[in-house]
Design a protein around this motif. Sequence first.
Motif, PDB file in Angstrom:
ATOM      1  N   GLU A 138      44.580  47.751  39.497  1.00 50.38           N
ATOM      2  CA  GLU A 138      43.360  46.919  39.971  1.00 50.38           C
ATOM      3  C   GLU A 138      42.110  46.729  39.203  1.00 50.38           C
ATOM      4  O   GLU A 138      41.769  47.643  38.453  1.00 50.38           O
ATOM      5  N   ARG A 139      41.598  45.520  39.105  1.00 51.56           N
ATOM      6  CA  ARG A 139      40.362  45.356  38.263  1.00 51.56           C
ATOM      7  C   ARG A 139      39.583  44.522  38.930  1.00 51.56           C
ATOM      8  O   ARG A 139      39.887  43.566  39.980  1.00 51.56           O
ATOM      9  N   LYS A 140      38.325  44.504  38.577  1.00 46.91           N
ATOM     10  CA  LYS A 140      37.311  43.456  39.082  1.00 46.91           C
ATOM     11  C   LYS A 140      36.707  42.644  38.015  1.00 46.91           C
ATOM     12  O   LYS A 140      36.303  43.283  37.108  1.00 46.91           O
ATOM     13  N   GLY A 141      36.709  41.535  38.277  1.00 50.39           N
ATOM     14  CA  GLY A 141      36.423  40.525  37.379  1.00 50.39           C
ATOM     15  C   GLY A 141      35.446  39.194  37.849  1.00 50.39           C
ATOM     16  O   GLY A 141      34.713  39.628  38.596  1.00 50.39           O
ATOM     17  N   LEU A 142      35.764  38.085  37.698  1.00 52.81           N
ATOM     18  CA  LEU A 142      35.079  36.918  38.394  1.00 52.81           C
ATOM     19  C   LEU A 142      35.248  36.728  39.782  1.00 52.81           C
ATOM     20  O   LEU A 142      34.173  36.477  40.363  1.00 52.81           O
ATOM     21  N   LEU A 143      36.419  37.577  40.413  1.00 52.97           N
ATOM     22  CA  LEU A 143      36.172  37.379  42.020  1.00 52.97           C
ATOM     23  C   LEU A 143      35.449  38.800  42.321  1.00 52.97           C
ATOM     24  O   LEU A 143      35.427  39.845  41.685  1.00 52.97           O
ATOM     25  N   PRO A 144      34.895  38.626  43.423  1.00 51.69           N
ATOM     26  CA  PRO A 144      33.999  39.754  43.959  1.00 51.69           C
ATOM     27  C   PRO A 144      34.788  41.022  44.628  1.00 51.69           C
ATOM     28  O   PRO A 144      34.253  41.730  45.248  1.00 51.69           O
ATOM     29  N   ILE A 145      36.159  41.063  44.436  1.00 58.58           N
ATOM     30  CA  ILE A 145      36.905  42.280  44.993  1.00 58.58           C
ATOM     31  C   ILE A 145      37.876  42.532  43.980  1.00 58.58           C
ATOM     32  O   ILE A 145      38.048  42.073  42.938  1.00 58.58           O
ATOM     33  N   SER A 146      38.150  43.970  43.926  1.00 58.28           N
ATOM     34  CA  SER A 146      39.287  44.441  43.041  1.00 58.28           C
ATOM     35  C   SER A 146      40.698  43.849  43.393  1.00 58.28           C
ATOM     36  O   SER A 146      41.051  43.732  44.525  1.00 58.28           O
ATOM     37  N   THR A 147      41.234  43.229  42.284  1.00 58.02           N
ATOM     38  CA  THR A 147      42.575  42.430  42.391  1.00 58.02           C
ATOM     39  C   THR A 147      43.407  43.024  41.459  1.00 58.02           C
ATOM     40  O   THR A 147      43.375  43.547  40.412  1.00 58.02           O
ATOM     41  N   THR A 148      44.709  42.823  41.979  1.00 60.62           N
ATOM     42  CA  THR A 148      45.992  43.070  41.005  1.00 60.62           C
ATOM     43  C   THR A 148      46.338  41.688  40.501  1.00 60.62           C
ATOM     44  O   THR A 148      45.856  40.498  41.122  1.00 60.62           O
TER      45      THR A 148
ATOM     46  N   THR B  99      59.257  34.492  40.579  1.00 62.64           N
ATOM     47  CA  THR B  99      60.197  35.450  39.919  1.00 62.64           C
ATOM     48  C   THR B  99      59.700  35.876  38.602  1.00 62.64           C
ATOM     49  O   THR B  99      59.754  37.003  38.330  1.00 62.64           O
ATOM     50  N   GLY B 100      58.775  35.082  37.805  1.00 65.79           N
ATOM     51  CA  GLY B 100      57.934  35.581  36.633  1.00 65.79           C
ATOM     52  C   GLY B 100      57.212  36.644  36.958  1.00 65.79           C
ATOM     53  O   GLY B 100      57.081  37.749  36.273  1.00 65.79           O
ATOM     54  N   MET B 101      56.435  36.401  37.747  1.00 66.43           N
ATOM     55  CA  MET B 101      55.467  37.609  38.476  1.00 66.43           C
ATOM     56  C   MET B 101      56.072  38.749  38.776  1.00 66.43           C
ATOM     57  O   MET B 101      55.668  40.015  38.234  1.00 66.43           O
ATOM     58  N   SER B 102      57.296  38.723  39.541  1.00 68.88           N
ATOM     59  CA  SER B 102      57.945  39.806  39.851  1.00 68.88           C
ATOM     60  C   SER B 102      58.660  40.524  38.637  1.00 68.88           C
ATOM     61  O   SER B 102      58.457  41.815  38.515  1.00 68.88           O
TER      62      SER B 102
ATOM     63  N   MET C 270      43.427  27.987  37.909  1.00 72.79           N
ATOM     64  CA  MET C 270      44.462  29.188  37.892  1.00 72.79           C
ATOM     65  C   MET C 270      44.569  29.965  36.675  1.00 72.79           C
ATOM     66  O   MET C 270      44.571  31.190  36.842  1.00 72.79           O
ATOM     67  N   ILE C 271      44.205  29.070  35.660  1.00 68.95           N
ATOM     68  CA  ILE C 271      44.137  30.160  34.193  1.00 68.95           C
ATOM     69  C   ILE C 271      42.940  30.959  34.508  1.00 68.95           C
ATOM     70  O   ILE C 271      43.042  32.055  34.093  1.00 68.95           O
ATOM     71  N   ALA C 272      41.957  30.414  35.021  1.00 64.75           N
ATOM     72  CA  ALA C 272      40.658  31.178  34.918  1.00 64.75           C
ATOM     73  C   ALA C 272      40.808  32.325  35.924  1.00 64.75           C
ATOM     74  O   ALA C 272      40.294  33.559  35.466  1.00 64.75           O
ATOM     75  N   VAL C 273      41.509  32.208  37.085  1.00 62.06           N
ATOM     76  CA  VAL C 273      41.367  33.414  38.042  1.00 62.06           C
ATOM     77  C   VAL C 273      42.417  34.382  37.449  1.00 62.06           C
ATOM     78  O   VAL C 273      42.049  35.415  37.510  1.00 62.06           O
ATOM     79  N   MET C 274      43.467  33.929  36.954  1.00 63.90           N
ATOM     80  CA  MET C 274      44.598  34.851  36.305  1.00 63.90           C
ATOM     81  C   MET C 274      44.007  35.702  35.080  1.00 63.90           C
ATOM     82  O   MET C 274      44.454  36.677  34.871  1.00 63.90           O
TER      83      MET C 274
ATOM     84  N   GLY D  42      49.130  40.170  41.301  1.00 67.62           N
ATOM     85  CA  GLY D  42      49.560  39.312  42.517  1.00 67.62           C
ATOM     86  C   GLY D  42      48.743  38.834  43.453  1.00 67.62           C
ATOM     87  O   GLY D  42      48.819  37.758  43.948  1.00 67.62           O
ATOM     88  N   ASP D  43      47.789  39.448  43.557  1.00 63.98           N
ATOM     89  CA  ASP D  43      46.462  39.237  44.431  1.00 63.98           C
ATOM     90  C   ASP D  43      45.873  37.962  43.754  1.00 63.98           C
ATOM     91  O   ASP D  43      45.388  36.899  44.447  1.00 63.98           O
ATOM     92  N   ARG D  44      45.811  37.731  42.591  1.00 63.78           N
ATOM     93  CA  ARG D  44      44.905  36.760  41.762  1.00 63.78           C
ATOM     94  C   ARG D  44      45.806  35.596  41.883  1.00 63.78           C
ATOM     95  O   ARG D  44      45.419  34.480  42.241  1.00 63.78           O
ATOM     96  N   LEU D  45      47.360  35.635  41.830  1.00 66.41           N
ATOM     97  CA  LEU D  45      48.327  34.505  41.863  1.00 66.41           C
ATOM     98  C   LEU D  45      48.133  33.974  43.306  1.00 66.41           C
ATOM     99  O   LEU D  45      47.966  32.788  43.582  1.00 66.41           O
ATOM    100  N   PHE D  46      48.007  34.780  44.352  1.00 61.94           N
ATOM    101  CA  PHE D  46      47.946  34.229  45.664  1.00 61.94           C
ATOM    102  C   PHE D  46      46.689  33.709  46.050  1.00 61.94           C
ATOM    103  O   PHE D  46      46.514  32.474  46.659  1.00 61.94           O
ATOM    104  N   ILE D  47      45.693  34.128  45.535  1.00 59.80           N
ATOM    105  CA  ILE D  47      44.171  33.648  45.557  1.00 59.80           C
ATOM    106  C   ILE D  47      44.383  32.075  44.840  1.00 59.80           C
ATOM    107  O   ILE D  47      43.764  31.210  45.322  1.00 59.80           O
TER     108      ILE D  47
END
Length: 90
Positions: free
Chosen positions: A35-45, A22-25, A83-87, A47-52
Amino acid sequence: MSWMVWTVPTAGFFTGIALLLTGMSIWQYFSPSIERKGLLPISTTRGDRLFIGLLTSAYIHLAVVGFTEFHVLVATGVSAIWMIAVMRWG
């Protein structure tokens, strides 16, 4: 429902997930993500980072419960840090 041992923790878990979604929505509605590319090797939004983050947190919990004698709160702490690091940097 008092005969079920896991009723309160399970309800708390799913309530937490519902609040996160709900908060993310709401955040997405008022501030659309890009979309941005950071710690993860793919471009994510966001919502993507929350799911991962949620998916890998589940695997962290399974690994701690299945392979160690640590208390489940250790897995929760590690998952929160992950989760904090991924977000933030994912």
